[in-house]
Write an enzyme that holds these catalytic residues in place. Structure first.
Site, PDB file in Angstrom:
ATOM      1  N   SER A   1       0.833  -1.203   0.000  1.00 41.95           N
ATOM      2  CA  SER A   1       0.000   0.000   0.000  1.00 41.95           C
ATOM      3  C   SER A   1       0.873   1.262   0.000  1.00 41.95           C
ATOM      4  O   SER A   1       1.930   1.301   0.627  1.00 41.95           O
ATOM      5  CB  SER A   1      -0.874  -0.006   1.260  1.00 41.95           C
ATOM      6  OG  SER A   1      -1.426   1.267   1.468  1.00 41.95           O
ATOM      7  N   SER A  47      -0.318   4.049   1.196  1.00 43.34           N
ATOM      8  CA  SER A  47      -0.814   4.897   2.292  1.00 43.34           C
ATOM      9  C   SER A  47       0.244   5.175   3.378  1.00 43.34           C
ATOM     10  O   SER A  47       0.293   6.294   3.892  1.00 43.34           O
ATOM     11  CB  SER A  47      -2.066   4.278   2.914  1.00 43.34           C
ATOM     12  OG  SER A  47      -3.083   4.243   1.945  1.00 43.34           O
ATOM     13  N   THR A  74      -9.130  -0.940   3.683  1.00 48.40           N
ATOM     14  CA  THR A  74      -9.161  -1.226   2.255  1.00 48.40           C
ATOM     15  C   THR A  74      -9.641  -2.654   2.006  1.00 48.40           C
ATOM     16  O   THR A  74     -10.026  -3.362   2.941  1.00 48.40           O
ATOM     17  CB  THR A  74      -7.799  -0.880   1.591  1.00 48.40           C
ATOM     18  OG1 THR A  74      -7.957  -0.982   0.187  1.00 48.40           O
ATOM     19  CG2 THR A  74      -6.679  -1.792   2.043  1.00 48.40           C
ATOM     20  N   LYS A  87     -13.899  -3.228   3.688  1.00 48.31           N
ATOM     21  CA  LYS A  87     -14.710  -1.998   3.735  1.00 48.31           C
ATOM     22  C   LYS A  87     -16.168  -2.245   4.104  1.00 48.31           C
ATOM     23  O   LYS A  87     -16.819  -1.363   4.645  1.00 48.31           O
ATOM     24  CB  LYS A  87     -14.658  -1.283   2.385  1.00 48.31           C
ATOM     25  CG  LYS A  87     -13.342  -0.574   2.129  1.00 48.31           C
ATOM     26  CD  LYS A  87     -13.404   0.226   0.842  1.00 48.31           C
ATOM     27  CE  LYS A  87     -12.073   0.908   0.596  1.00 48.31           C
ATOM     28  NZ  LYS A  87     -12.109   1.794  -0.553  1.00 48.31           N
ATOM     29  N   ASN A 141     -14.278   3.407   4.883  1.00 45.77           N
ATOM     30  CA  ASN A 141     -12.843   3.315   4.574  1.00 45.77           C
ATOM     31  C   ASN A 141     -11.975   3.938   5.657  1.00 45.77           C
ATOM     32  O   ASN A 141     -10.761   4.009   5.507  1.00 45.77           O
ATOM     33  CB  ASN A 141     -12.529   3.957   3.209  1.00 45.77           C
ATOM     34  CG  ASN A 141     -12.421   5.464   3.309  1.00 45.77           C
ATOM     35  OD1 ASN A 141     -13.125   6.083   4.105  1.00 45.77           O
ATOM     36  ND2 ASN A 141     -11.544   6.039   2.534  1.00 45.77           N
ATOM     37  N   ASP A 194     -13.841   8.152   0.845  1.00 47.95           N
ATOM     38  CA  ASP A 194     -13.731   7.848  -0.588  1.00 47.95           C
ATOM     39  C   ASP A 194     -14.596   8.821  -1.399  1.00 47.95           C
ATOM     40  O   ASP A 194     -14.241   9.191  -2.515  1.00 47.95           O
ATOM     41  CB  ASP A 194     -14.202   6.416  -0.877  1.00 47.95           C
ATOM     42  CG  ASP A 194     -13.120   5.390  -0.550  1.00 47.95           C
ATOM     43  OD1 ASP A 194     -11.927   5.756  -0.558  1.00 47.95           O
ATOM     44  OD2 ASP A 194     -13.471   4.232  -0.272  1.00 47.95           O
ATOM     45  N   GLY A 223     -18.319  -0.664 -13.928  1.00 52.53           N
ATOM     46  CA  GLY A 223     -18.127  -1.505 -12.752  1.00 52.53           C
ATOM     47  C   GLY A 223     -19.239  -1.292 -11.744  1.00 52.53           C
ATOM     48  O   GLY A 223     -19.874  -0.229 -11.709  1.00 52.53           O
ATOM     49  N   GLY A 253     -17.576  -2.420  -4.902  1.00 56.12           N
ATOM     50  CA  GLY A 253     -17.555  -1.487  -3.775  1.00 56.12           C
ATOM     51  C   GLY A 253     -17.134  -0.085  -4.194  1.00 56.12           C
ATOM     52  O   GLY A 253     -17.745   0.911  -3.771  1.00 56.12           O
ATOM     53  N   ASN A 263     -21.956  -2.612 -16.222  1.00 59.95           N
ATOM     54  CA  ASN A 263     -21.180  -3.687 -15.608  1.00 59.95           C
ATOM     55  C   ASN A 263     -21.266  -4.954 -16.445  1.00 59.95           C
ATOM     56  O   ASN A 263     -22.260  -5.206 -17.124  1.00 59.95           O
ATOM     57  CB  ASN A 263     -21.695  -3.974 -14.189  1.00 59.95           C
ATOM     58  CG  ASN A 263     -20.695  -4.794 -13.397  1.00 59.95           C
ATOM     59  OD1 ASN A 263     -19.493  -4.493 -13.433  1.00 59.95           O
ATOM     60  ND2 ASN A 263     -21.157  -5.827 -12.716  1.00 59.95           N
ATOM     61  N   ARG A 305     -25.642  -6.850 -11.279  1.00 59.91           N
ATOM     62  CA  ARG A 305     -24.961  -6.054 -10.239  1.00 59.91           C
ATOM     63  C   ARG A 305     -25.089  -4.562 -10.548  1.00 59.91           C
ATOM     64  O   ARG A 305     -25.208  -3.732  -9.651  1.00 59.91           O
ATOM     65  CB  ARG A 305     -23.481  -6.443 -10.124  1.00 59.91           C
ATOM     66  CG  ARG A 305     -23.256  -7.775  -9.441  1.00 59.91           C
ATOM     67  CD  ARG A 305     -21.790  -8.032  -9.234  1.00 59.91           C
ATOM     68  NE  ARG A 305     -21.265  -7.387  -8.029  1.00 59.91           N
ATOM     69  CZ  ARG A 305     -19.968  -7.286  -7.748  1.00 59.91           C
ATOM     70  NH1 ARG A 305     -19.070  -7.772  -8.595  1.00 59.91           N
ATOM     71  NH2 ARG A 305     -19.565  -6.698  -6.650  1.00 59.91           N
TER      72      ARG A 305
HETATM   73  P1  ATR Z   1     -14.159  -3.272  -5.786  1.00 64.66           P
HETATM   74  O1  ATR Z   1     -14.745  -3.390  -4.423  1.00 64.66           O
HETATM   75  O2  ATR Z   1     -12.720  -2.894  -5.823  1.00 64.66           O
HETATM   76  O3  ATR Z   1     -14.954  -2.413  -6.699  1.00 64.66           O
HETATM   77  P2  ATR Z   1     -15.293  -5.811  -6.644  1.00 64.66           P
HETATM   78  O4  ATR Z   1     -16.435  -5.634  -5.710  1.00 64.66           O
HETATM   79  O5  ATR Z   1     -14.616  -7.142  -6.706  1.00 64.66           O
HETATM   80  O6  ATR Z   1     -14.141  -4.771  -6.379  1.00 64.66           O
HETATM   81  O7  ATR Z   1     -15.779  -5.416  -8.120  1.00 64.66           O
HETATM   82  C1  ATR Z   1     -14.974  -5.562  -9.223  1.00 64.66           C
HETATM   83  C2  ATR Z   1     -15.672  -4.946 -10.408  1.00 64.66           C
HETATM   84  O8  ATR Z   1     -14.824  -5.048 -11.549  1.00 64.66           O
HETATM   85  C3  ATR Z   1     -16.971  -5.646 -10.773  1.00 64.66           C
HETATM   86  O9  ATR Z   1     -17.852  -4.669 -11.292  1.00 64.66           O
HETATM   87  C4  ATR Z   1     -16.516  -6.602 -11.879  1.00 64.66           C
HETATM   88  O10 ATR Z   1     -17.521  -6.982 -12.777  1.00 64.66           O
HETATM   89  P3  ATR Z   1     -18.486  -8.226 -12.437  1.00 64.66           P
HETATM   90  O11 ATR Z   1     -19.458  -7.735 -11.414  1.00 64.66           O
HETATM   91  O12 ATR Z   1     -19.138  -8.552 -13.734  1.00 64.66           O
HETATM   92  O13 ATR Z   1     -17.592  -9.331 -11.932  1.00 64.66           O
HETATM   93  C5  ATR Z   1     -15.526  -5.729 -12.594  1.00 64.66           C
HETATM   94  N1  ATR Z   1     -14.563  -6.467 -13.420  1.00 64.66           N
HETATM   95  C6  ATR Z   1     -13.565  -7.246 -12.986  1.00 64.66           C
HETATM   96  N2  ATR Z   1     -12.840  -7.694 -14.037  1.00 64.66           N
HETATM   97  C7  ATR Z   1     -13.394  -7.175 -15.149  1.00 64.66           C
HETATM   98  C8  ATR Z   1     -13.097  -7.268 -16.543  1.00 64.66           C
HETATM   99  N3  ATR Z   1     -12.062  -7.981 -16.980  1.00 64.66           N
HETATM  100  N4  ATR Z   1     -13.854  -6.582 -17.400  1.00 64.66           N
HETATM  101  C9  ATR Z   1     -14.879  -5.842 -16.951  1.00 64.66           C
HETATM  102  N5  ATR Z   1     -15.235  -5.714 -15.663  1.00 64.66           N
HETATM  103  C10 ATR Z   1     -14.488  -6.383 -14.758  1.00 64.66           C
END
Ligand code: ATR
Length: 527
Positions: A256, A258, A301, A305, A326, A341, A383, A386, A406, A411
């Protein structure tokens, strides 16, 4: 780089000499002499033909550092020949090992000799005038009854007990902190090996451990830290019983940024505080240990979280709305949870919008210090994890029109419903929707980081060049998403800006002070 002022009551910083020759050990000393209080000759690292002459090392060490006007003497040395079973490099017989210890100790002027508590009875070791560190090692975990053993393994007043055990996770750390409390006043050296044991090294003074071992390149034991990191990053010699302890909890967390962000600011503003990475695999156990250690505040982190929410005594309303926390601050005997955040995300956006308005680039405007209204801004978020939730809340609460895209549309829908946004899949139809109108695109997926380095979450999207492209990934500094946006002429906001933004909010909660602006600008360029 200023020289430390040793504190009589503080733990000593010890450099492990791990060269294969005496000349290598001397050059290690030369490089770190100004940071350390003592050195340990790890004779098990020496090549066999170097061992016989190693008794000369304490005398030779006296010459080291003269050019830097350090005291010519006064560098106590420990002699150690560590067995392979204890994590050392000695593979010859036990009889030869003890004979080598006796030969070197008798002639060498070592202040201490490290001798294991379970030496084979009947084998004689002569240690001359040196005192003895009576050591117990466990490279696999924490042996039972540690507090009792710490009280009893030293044989007489010339000996001090040392335990070096492996901290496998937060439960072991909690146990070790308990052992320290139970053995207050017992002279001891306590080492928690492994990454989760790092607090026992950096906070040696607070745990009343007499020595913190370090080695260049952290080569001498698992989880050991480099003397430069201990002294320049953690300001080891400034840590006292009254130093406030902060840190970041995560898993993984050891890389990290931080600790650099917070410790540099503590140093610049002369705040008596230290900030560590805490590798946490059991939140409940860790928070109990943190309470015992007197930890005053924590950054939180991945992956904690959300799981930290039930452990909060009180919280900021934003924590509730985002569903993630966070930042933890110790308040009224419990943990208060906050979420920086949101402001950390908005801070660079506000500056970018103000900069665009000032340069006449058009689009929305906002004064950097004014509460930001994003009414009319069309924002797309890639995405739905979180990170996406904090961004969606920040944008929706500021009045922006939000579209969440997404890979798994379900989701996206879930997050969108929570914040009154629209949603789509990261497919052709979704990208068409995004293309119809996005003043801002925020990249919150993990495509581009870690095992997905080099990946692009939306390779089919063509930037018009008018979007602001905001990436949340900060390692690596550039991702395919950012590179393509830059190429297309977009205004880009790299992930380091949000990392620094959320850290400045935490710094305010931790210290009641503003993060130094000059340092913020410097780290924005160099981290
Ligand atoms: P964080 O808390 O850091 O946001 P997370 O909750 O694991 O991490 O979420 C990861 C995000 O990245 C999700 O939206 C995931 O999409 P899915 O919900 O479909 O799994 C997205 N993600 C991860 N790899 C990806 C990829 N190669 N292409 C597109 N989206 C991706």
């Amino acid at each position: 780089m200023s020289r430390h002022v040793p504190q009589p009551a503080g733990a000593s910083l010890c450099l492990c000499l791990t060269g294969s020759t005496i000349a290598e050990d001397l050059s290690l000393l030369e490089r770190h002499r100004h940071r350390i209080d003592m050195a340990e000759l790890r004779a098990d690292f020496l090549a066999p033909d170097e061992r016989a002459a190693a008794w000369r090392l304490p005398a030779l060490a006296r010459g080291v550092g003269r050019a830097a006007s350090l005291p010519a003497s006064g560098l106590p040395m420990i002699l150690t020949v560590r067995r392979a079973t204890d994590g050392g490099h000695w593979t010859a017989s036990e009889k030869e090992r003890l004979a080598l210890i006796s030969r070197l100790a008798k002639r060498g002027g070592f202040a201490w000799v490290d001798l294991e508590e379970d030496l084979e009875p009947g084998l004689v070791v002569e240690t001359g005038p040196a005192r003895i560190l009576r050591s117990l090692h466990d490279p696999t975990g924490l042996p039972g009854g540690l507090a009792g053993r710490l009280r009893h393994i030293a044989r007489g007043s010339r000996e001090v007990a040392k335990v070096a055990v492996t901290v496998r996770g937060s439960k072991d750390l909690l146990e070790l902190v308990r052992v320290c409390q139970e053995t207050r006043g017992v002279p001891k050296v306590l080492v928690g090996m492994g990454d989760a044991g790092l607090p026992t090294r950096v906070l040696a003074t607070r745990l009343e451990s007499m020595i913190c071992y370090s080695s260049e390149g952290s080569t001498a034991a698992p989880g050991q830290t480099d003397p430069a990191t201990l002294e320049e990053l953690y300001r080891f010699h400034r840590i006292s019983m009254s130093t406030k302890v902060f840190g970041v909890i995560g898993n993984p967390v050891m890389h990290s940024l931080s600790p650099i962000i917070h410790n540099r600011a503590f140093s610049e503003l002369d705040v008596d505080a230290v900030y560590l990475p805490f590798l946490v695999d059991d939140l409940g156990a860790f928070l109990e240990a943190a309470e015992m250690l007197g930890v005053a505040g924590l950054s939180v982190t991945v992956p904690h979280k959300e799981s930290v929410l039930p452990l909060l005594a009180s919280r900021d309303p934003i924590v509730e709305r985002v569903g993630a926390c966070n930042t933890l601050v110790r308040r009224d005997g419990g943990w208060f949870g906050a979420n920086t955040d949101v402001e950390g995300f908005l801070m660079p956006l506000r500056e970018t919008l103000a900069g665009r308005a000032a340069s006449g680039a058009g689009g929305l405007s906002a004064e950097p210090r004014e509460p930001l209204s994003l009414k009319g801004l069309r924002a797309s978020i890639l995405g739905a994890g979180g990170a996406s939730r904090a961004v969606a809340y920040a944008l929706a609460a500021s009045g922006a029109e939000v579209l969440i895209l997404n890979r798994s549309p379900d989701r996206a829908r879930e997050v969108a419903l929570r914040f009154g946004a629209r949603w789509a899949g990261l497919d052709r139809a979704g990208l068409d929707l995004m293309r119809e109108g996005s003043d801002l695109i925020v990249q919150t997926t993990s495509a581009g980081v870690g095992s997905q380095e080099g990946e692009d979450p939306a390779p089919g999207y063509r930037f018009s060049g008018r979007e602001i492209a905001y990436e949340l990934i900060y390692v690596p500094r550039t991702t395919p998403f950012l590179a393509r946006a830059t190429e297309a002429g977009c205004t880009v906001i790299p992930g380091i800006r949000m990392l620094l933004g959320q850290a400045t909010g935490q710094f305010r909660l931790f210290t009641d002070k503003e993060y130094p602006a000059d340092l913020l600008a410097e780290l924005g360029k160099t981290l």
